[in-house]
Design a protein around this motif. Structure first.
Motif, short mmCIF file in Angstrom:
data_model
loop_
_atom_site.label_atom_id
_atom_site.label_comp_id
_atom_site.label_asym_id
_atom_site.label_seq_id
_atom_site.Cartn_x
_atom_site.Cartn_y
_atom_site.Cartn_z
N ILE A 185 0.85 -1.18 0.00
CA ILE A 185 0.00 0.00 0.00
C ILE A 185 0.89 1.24 0.00
O ILE A 185 1.16 1.83 1.02
CB ILE A 185 -0.89 0.03 1.25
CG1 ILE A 185 -1.64 -1.29 1.36
CG2 ILE A 185 -1.87 1.18 1.21
CD1 ILE A 185 -2.42 -1.42 2.64
N GLY A 186 1.34 1.64 -1.16
CA GLY A 186 2.15 2.85 -1.24
C GLY A 186 3.56 2.67 -0.70
O GLY A 186 3.94 1.60 -0.22
N MET B 294 7.96 3.21 -1.06
CA MET B 294 8.94 2.74 -2.03
C MET B 294 9.65 1.49 -1.56
O MET B 294 10.12 0.69 -2.36
CB MET B 294 9.98 3.84 -2.29
CG MET B 294 10.96 3.45 -3.38
SD MET B 294 11.96 4.84 -3.90
CE MET B 294 13.51 4.45 -3.18
N THR B 295 9.80 1.34 -0.24
CA THR B 295 10.51 0.16 0.28
C THR B 295 9.75 -0.38 1.48
O THR B 295 8.96 0.31 2.10
CB THR B 295 11.93 0.53 0.75
OG1 THR B 295 11.82 1.54 1.74
CG2 THR B 295 12.78 1.03 -0.38
N SER B 296 10.03 -1.63 1.81
CA SER B 296 9.40 -2.24 2.99
C SER B 296 10.15 -1.85 4.24
O SER B 296 11.28 -1.39 4.17
CB SER B 296 9.40 -3.76 2.88
OG SER B 296 8.88 -4.14 1.66
N SER B 297 9.51 -2.08 5.40
CA SER B 297 10.12 -1.67 6.67
C SER B 297 11.43 -2.39 6.92
O SER B 297 12.33 -1.85 7.54
CB SER B 297 9.17 -1.97 7.82
OG SER B 297 7.97 -1.29 7.62
N ASP C 76 16.52 -2.72 4.96
CA ASP C 76 17.96 -2.73 5.21
C ASP C 76 18.50 -4.14 5.43
O ASP C 76 19.69 -4.37 5.28
CB ASP C 76 18.28 -1.89 6.46
CG ASP C 76 17.90 -0.46 6.22
OD1 ASP C 76 17.19 0.11 7.06
OD2 ASP C 76 18.30 0.06 5.18
N GLU C 77 17.60 -5.05 5.81
CA GLU C 77 18.10 -6.39 6.10
C GLU C 77 18.12 -7.29 4.88
O GLU C 77 18.49 -8.45 4.96
CB GLU C 77 17.25 -7.04 7.20
CG GLU C 77 17.47 -6.41 8.57
CD GLU C 77 16.18 -6.31 9.35
OE1 GLU C 77 15.28 -7.12 9.10
OE2 GLU C 77 16.07 -5.40 10.19
N SER D 276 2.47 7.84 -1.56
CA SER D 276 3.59 8.01 -0.64
C SER D 276 4.92 7.63 -1.27
O SER D 276 5.76 7.01 -0.64
CB SER D 276 3.40 7.17 0.63
OG SER D 276 2.14 7.39 1.19
N PRO E 48 8.47 8.55 -2.21
CA PRO E 48 9.33 9.61 -1.67
C PRO E 48 10.13 10.34 -2.74
O PRO E 48 11.33 10.16 -2.85
CB PRO E 48 10.26 8.85 -0.73
CG PRO E 48 10.37 7.48 -1.33
CD PRO E 48 9.04 7.19 -1.95
#
Lengths: 340, 584
Positions: free
Chosen positions: A178-179, A181-184, A187-188, A283, A285
Motif C-alpha cells: 500500500i504505497g 517505495m521500500t518495505s520496513s 535494510d536487512e 507516498s 518519496p
C-alpha cells in the motif's frame, strides 16, 4: 552539431535565469513568508521569529533576496571587500523548513522521481508504439475504436481516483504494497531482494502514471503511422511486391519516428512534473512531495531549486529530442541549415 | 579452620557491600511501580510528513519533528499527560526555598547518555547556557525567561543544580520538562556551541551515531521521505516493577505516509499499530472495521482547543491609510457586547455537531473544555440556540430587523445594513462547512455574511500583520493544560491576543482586569489561589464574549487491541507520551 548543442546549452542559462526571476517575483506577491506560519504557533515567541527573519534576510525586498540567491548560486563570486572575482562552488542555499542544504534534500529524492518517471515512460512507449501501429493498420475498424476508447479513458480519469483505487486494490488483494517505495525491513535484505522490493513497490504507481498519460502517445503514434502508410512511397513498395511485415518494420517505422522522437523528450519532462500527484497519493518519496510541502510553507530556496530542476528537464528533454531527431532523420542536419 | 572462616567472612562482606551498593544505585533508577510488560518487539507508527530536524531545540516548529524528539530526549521533570501531574525525570527530587525563587534539583547518579557518559549537573548548566546563547535562536530562549530576565543556574556538585528565578513564577517547574528544556550532552556539543554551528547539528543529514540522547529511544536510521527507525537506548534510566530496564520495544518504525487514505488502509490491514489523530469524518468507517481488524478505537475526550468565532475589535489606526483597519461602522457593531452575545445565541451548535462532525464533537462554553478537569470553570453561561433572545438583545443594542423583498435585513441606528466577511483557513473543509452553516443561521436574524476561505499563510498575515478582516473562525492548539500556556492569548499586549493584538494599554476595563488576574496567577505556587484567579478570567471572557466559543472536536485514537499500558490523553502526543511503558 556541436555548435548547435552548445548554443542550446547557452540559451538554457538565460531560460533558467528568467524562470527563477519570475518564480521569485510571483512568490513575493503572496502574503507572508516561511515564518508567517509560525506566528500562530503557541510555542514560538514572536521575538524569536523576528530574529530568525533577520538572519535569513527575509525582511529585505524580494529583488535583493533574488540577487543574494543568485550570488550564492553562481560559480563566480564577487568579494565586496577585496573587489575581485573568485571561483566558488554553487550553493543552492538552506531549506528553512528542513534545516539542511537544499542540494542534499533534492539529491536524496531526485533519484526516486526519475525512477518512477522512467518506469512509467518505459511502460508507455512499450505499449504505445505497438498499439499505435495496430490502430493505424486497422484504421477506423472496431479494434482501433476500442483502443482509442481505453486510452482516452485513462486521460480523462482523475489521477487521484486511480491512485486511491490502486491503494484499495493493494489492500484487499494483498498482491502489492500500500504505497511507499521500500518495505520496513529493507535494510536487512540482500541486493537482489532490495531490487525486487523496489520493483514490487514501483509497479502500481508506474502503471497509473503510464495509464493516465498514454493516450496522447498512442494518438500521435497512430497519426504518424497513418501518415506513413498513406504516403506515396508505400504504394511503390507494395507494387514492388515486398511483404507487409518488412514494409512496416523497415520503412514505416523509420519514417514515422520523426514526430514521435520530438514527443519523447517533451513527454519525459512532462512525466517528471506530472508524477507529483501520484507521489503524494501513493507516498512515493520523490521530489513531488518535497516541492508541494515547500510551496505550502514558502520555503523559497527549495521552491526555486525545484523550479529550476523542472525547467532543466524540460529544456534538456527537448534538446535530447532534437539531437535524436538529427541522428535519425538525414533530412535534418542543423549545421548546414540556415536556421542557426 | 580459622583461615577458611576469615575467607568466608570476607567473601560474605564483599557480597553484602556490593548488594547494598547495588541497591543504592538501583534506587537512582526510576522504578515505575505499576508497570509491567514484555521486552522485545517492534512498534509501527505513522507520520503524515517528514520530521524537519532531530535537534530538540528546534523541533517544536513542526509537530512531525517534536513527535520524534519527544521519544529521544528527557528534561529534569516530566508531565504525566493523563493526570497532569509533574513527575521526576532526570531529576529524582527537588526542593524550593522559602521565598520560592531558588530551586534545587537532585539528579540521578546512575543516569547515563546513550554513549555511556554519565548525565551530570554540567549538562544542565550547559543546556541553559546554550539556550541563552546569542547566536542560537530557539523558542526556549523566551519561554525560559521571566519578565525578560534570564534564569541563573549554579552547580552545587556533580549531581545537584540550583536554579534561581528573578521572582516567583508559577509555571517554572512545568517548564523544566523535555519540550522546553531538553537536557543536552555537554561533552558532545560544547565545541559546536562555541563556534556557533550547533543549530545545524542533529539535522536530517546527521549520522545517527552522532545524536546522543537520554530518552528511551535513539535514532537508528532515517530514510528521507520514507521512514524513521528508532532503537532502544540501552542506558535509559527507567525500570518497571520487576526491575526490567525500559523501554520494552526494541525498535520503533515511523513510516512517513503522506495520504490519510493510505494510513487508514494500512491500519485496517494490520500494517500499522497505532494512529492518534482520527478525523471526525472517518470515525464511523473505522469504528465499523475496528473489531474485525483487531483494533480498539478510543474516544479520549474533548480536545482542549475549541473552535472560536471572534470579531476584529482592533480600533487602532493603520499607519499607511491613516484610518481604522476596518470600517468605522463595523467597529461600532463588533465592539458592542450585546451584539456579540446576540450572535452567540443565534448559532445552532447542535446542528453543526450533528451534520458536519457526525456527533464527534461537543459544545464548548469557554476557552477551557471539560478535559481540563482542574482548571475548567463549569459555572459559565450556556449560550444555547435561542433566536428570540438573540433578536431581543439586538433590539436592546439599537438594531432593527426589517423585511425587504421578503428577505430579513438587520440595520443599525444609522440605517446601515449589517453585513461582514468571515475568514477561515481553506485547508480545513470541515471548518468551511461549519462557516456556511453559521452563515445560514445568521440569515435568520437578518445578517448576511460572506464566507472567505483563505490559504493559511494569507489568513495568518491578516490576523497578525495587516488586521484587515471582519470576523474569523479558527481554533488554536493547546500544548499544555496549565493556564500559563494561555498567557500569550489573554494578555492585551501580546501579538496573539487575537481580537485586538499588541495593545500598548488595555483598551477596555475588562481586558485590564484579565491582564491583572493573569499576572497574579503567575506569581504564586498555590494552585487553589491560581484557580480562583483563572476561574474569574474565564467568567470575564464569558461575560464580555470577545470570542464566541462554539464546540470542540473529540480526540480519537485507534490502536491494536493487544498493546499494553496505554494512557492516552487529549494533549499531544496523545498515546506515545509514555512510549517507554508501551509493550505487546
Amino acid at each position: 552539431m556541436i555548435k548547435f548543442i552548445s548554443r542550446r546549452l547557452f540559451n538554457l542559462i538565460f531560460i533558467l535565469l528568467g524562470v527563477s526571476f519570475i518564480s521569485y517575483f510571483l512568490i513575493s506577491l503572496t502574503p507572508g513568508d516561511y515564518l508567517t506560519n509560525l506566528a500562530l504557533n503557541p510555542e514560538i515567541p514572536p521575538s524569536i521569529i523576528e530574529k530568525i527573519r533577520k538572519d535569513y534576510n527575509l525582511d529585505k525586498p524580494w529583488y535583493i533576496q533574488y540577487f543574494k540567491w543568485l550570488h550564492n548560486l553562481s560559480p563566480i563570486g564577487f568579494d565586496t571587500k577585496e573587489k575581485h572575482l573568485f571561483i566558488k562552488p554553487p550553493d543552492f542555499g538552506y531549506s528553512f523548513s528542513y534545516k539542511i542544504k537544499v542540494s542534499t534534500l533534492i539529491y536524496q529524492r531526485f533519484g526516486n522521481t526519475i525512477l518512477l518517471s522512467l518506469a512509467a515512460q518505459i511502460i508507455i512507449w512499450l505499449l504505445a508504439i505497438p498499439l499505435g501501429l495496430l490502430c493505424a493498420i486497422k484504421e477506423n475498424k472496431t479494434l482501433d475504436k476500442i483502443i482509442s476508447f481505453f486510452s482516452f479513458t485513462g486521460l480523462s480519469f482523475p489521477e487521484i481516483l486511480l491512485g486511491l483505487l490502486a491503494l484499495m486494490f493493494a489492500a484487499y488483494t494483498k498482491l502489492f504494497p500500500i504505497g511507499g517505495m521500500t518495505s520496513s525491513n529493507f535494510d536487512e535484505m540482500n541486493s537482489f531482494q532490495k531490487l525486487l522490493d523496489i520493483l514490487h513497490h514501483l509497479f502500481l504507481p508506474a502503471l497509473i502514471l503510464a495509464f493516465t498519460n498514454i493516450a496522447i502517445i498512442i494518438r500521435y503514434a497512430r497519426g504518424a503511422f497513418i501518415n506513413s502508410l498513406k504516403s506515396p512511397f508505400m504504394k511503390a513498395l507494395k507494387a514492388k511486391g515486398i511483404p507487409s511485415n518488412i514494409i512496416i518494420s523497415r520503412h514505416i517505422f523509420r519514417n514515422a519516428l520523426n514526430p514521435l522522437i520530438t514527443l519523447f523528450g517533451y513527454s519525459f519532462a512532462n512525466l517528471i512534473n506530472s508524477s507529483f500527484l501520484i507521489e503524494v497519493i501513493m507516498s512515493w518519496p520523490g521530489l513531488g512531495l518535497l516541492t508541494l510541502n515547500a510551496i505550502f510553507s514558502k520555503d523559497i530556496f527549495l521552491i526555486n531549486a525545484s523550479v529550476l530542476l523542472a525547467t532543466l528537464f524540460l529544456v534538456l528533454g527537448n534538446l535530447i529530442a532534437d539531437i535524436l531527431l538529427a541522428l535519425v532523420d538525414p533530412r535534418i542536419r542543423y549545421e548546414s541549415s540556415n536556421k542557426l | 579452620m580459622k583461615k577458611r572462616f576469615c575467607v568466608l567472612l570476607i567473601f560474605l562482606s564483599i557480597n553484602l557491600i556490593s548488594v547494598i551498593a547495588e541497591k543504592r544505585t538501583e534506587q537512582d533508577f526510576l522504578i515505575l511501580p505499576n508497570t509491567s510488560g514484555t521486552k522485545g518487539g517492534t512498534l509501527i507508527l505513522a507520520s503524515i510528513s517528514d520530521p524537519r530536524t532531530f535537534n530538540p531545540l528546534l523541533s517544536s516548529e513542526e509537530q512531525s519533528s517534536s513527535y520524534i524528539t519527544n521519544m529521544m530526549f528527557e528534561g529534569l521533570v516530566s508531565i504525566n499527560l493523563k493526570t497532569q501531574e509533574i513527575q521526576p525525570a532526570l531529576a529524582k527530587k527537588w526542593e524550593t526555598s522559602q521565598d520560592g525563587k531558588k530551586w534545587i534539583f537532585y539528579l540521578r547518579k546512575t543516569a547515563k547518555w546513550s554513549d555511556g557518559h554519565p548525565i551530570t549537573a554540567d549538562d544542565v548548566i550547559f543546556t541553559l547556557n546554550t539556550i541563552y546563547h546569542p547566536k542560537i535562536n530557539t523558542p526556549s530562549k523566551d519561554i525560559l525567561q521571566v519578565n525578560q530576565s534570564k534564569l541563573k543556574a549554579i552547580k552545587i556538585d556533580d549531581h545537584t543544580v540550583k536554579i534561581i528565578l528573578p521572582q516567583v513564577y508559577a509555571p517554572f517547574l512545568r517548564q523544566m520538562e523535555k519540550g522546553s528544556f531538553p537536557i543536552l550532552p555537554k561533552h558532545k556539543w560544547e565545541a559546536k556551541v562555541k563556534d556557533g554551528s550547533f543549530l545545524s547539528e542533529m539535522s536530517l543529514s546527521s549520522d545517527p551515531h552522532e545524536i546522543i540522547v537520554s530518552g528511551p529511544y535513539m535514532l537508528e536510521k532515517y530514510v528521507p521521505g520514507q521512514r524513521v527507525i528508532l532503537k532502544a537506548n540501552p542506558y535509559f534510566y527507567k525500570m518497571d516493577k520487576n526491575k526490567v530496564r525500559l523501554p520494552y520495544f526494541d525498535r520503533i518504525i515511523i513510516n512517513i505516509i503522506s495520504d490519510y487514505n493510505s494510513i487508514y488502509l494500512k491500519l485496517i490491514s494490520g500494517e500499522l499499530d497505532l494512529w492518534e489523530n482520527v478525523r471526525a469524518e472517518d470515525y464511523s468507517l473505522l469504528k465499523s472495521k475496528a473489531s474485525e481488524a483487531k483494533f480498539n478505537i478510543e474516544i479520549l475526550g474533548i480536545s482542549p482547543g475549541p473552535e472560536m468565532l471572534w470579531f476584529n475589535l482592533n480600533n487602532g489606526i493603520n499607519p499607511k491609510t491613516k484610518k481604522t483597519y476596518i470600517d468605522e461602522k463595523k467597529l461600532s457593531w463588533f465592539n458592542n457586547t450585546q451584539f456579540r452575545k446576540a450572535i452567540a445565541y443565534a448559532i445552532n451548535r447542535e446542528s453543526i455537531i450533528k451534520n458536519i462532525y457526525y456527533q464527534t464533537a461537543k459544545i464548548a462554553l469557554g476557552m477551557e473544555t471539560e478535559s481540563n478537569t482542574f482548571w475548567y470553570n463549569p459555572n459559565l453561561t450556556t449560550y444555547s440556540y435561542d433566536i428570540e433572545k438573540s433578536k431581543e438583545l439586538l433590539t436592546k443594542a439599537g438594531f432593527k430587523l426589517i423585511e425587504e423583498n421578503s428577505k430579513k435585513k438587520l440595520i443599525d441606528k444609522h440605517a446601515n445594513e449589517v453585513k461582514f466577511n468571515l475568514i477561515t483557513n481553506s485547508e480545513n473543509i470541515t471548518r468551511i462547512n461549519a462557516a456556511n452553516f453559521i452563515s445560514s443561521d445568521l440569515k435568520k436574524i437578518g445578517i448576511s455574511i460572506n464566507v472567505q476561505p483563505l490559504e493559511f499563510r494569507s489568513l495568518v498575515a491578516k490576523l497578525t500583520e495587516t488586521y484587515d478582516y471582519d470576523a474569523c473562525l479558527l481554533a488554536f492548539t493547546r500544548p499544555d493544560l496549565d493556564p500559563s500556556s494561555t498567557m500569550n492569548f489573554l494578555l492585551s499586549s501580546s501579538g496573539m491576543h487575537i481580537w485586538h493584538p499588541n495593545q500598548s494599554e488595555p483598551f477596555t476595563l475588562w481586558e485590564k482586569q484579565i491582564d491583572d488576574l493573569m499576572h497574579k496567577q503567575l506569581n504564586t505556587y498555590d494552585s487553589q489561589l491560581r484557580r480562583k484567579y483563572y476561574w474569574e478570567v474565564q467568567k470575564i471572557m464569558d461575560e464580555y464574549l470577545p470570542v464566541i466559543y462554539l464546540y470542540a472536536p473529540l480526540s480519537i485514537s485507534i490502536y491494536k487491541k493487544n498493546l499494553k499500558n496505554l494512557k492516552c490523553s487529549v494533549i499531544e502526543p496523545h498515546c506515545v507520551w509514555n512510549i517507554e511503558e508501551l509493550s505487546w
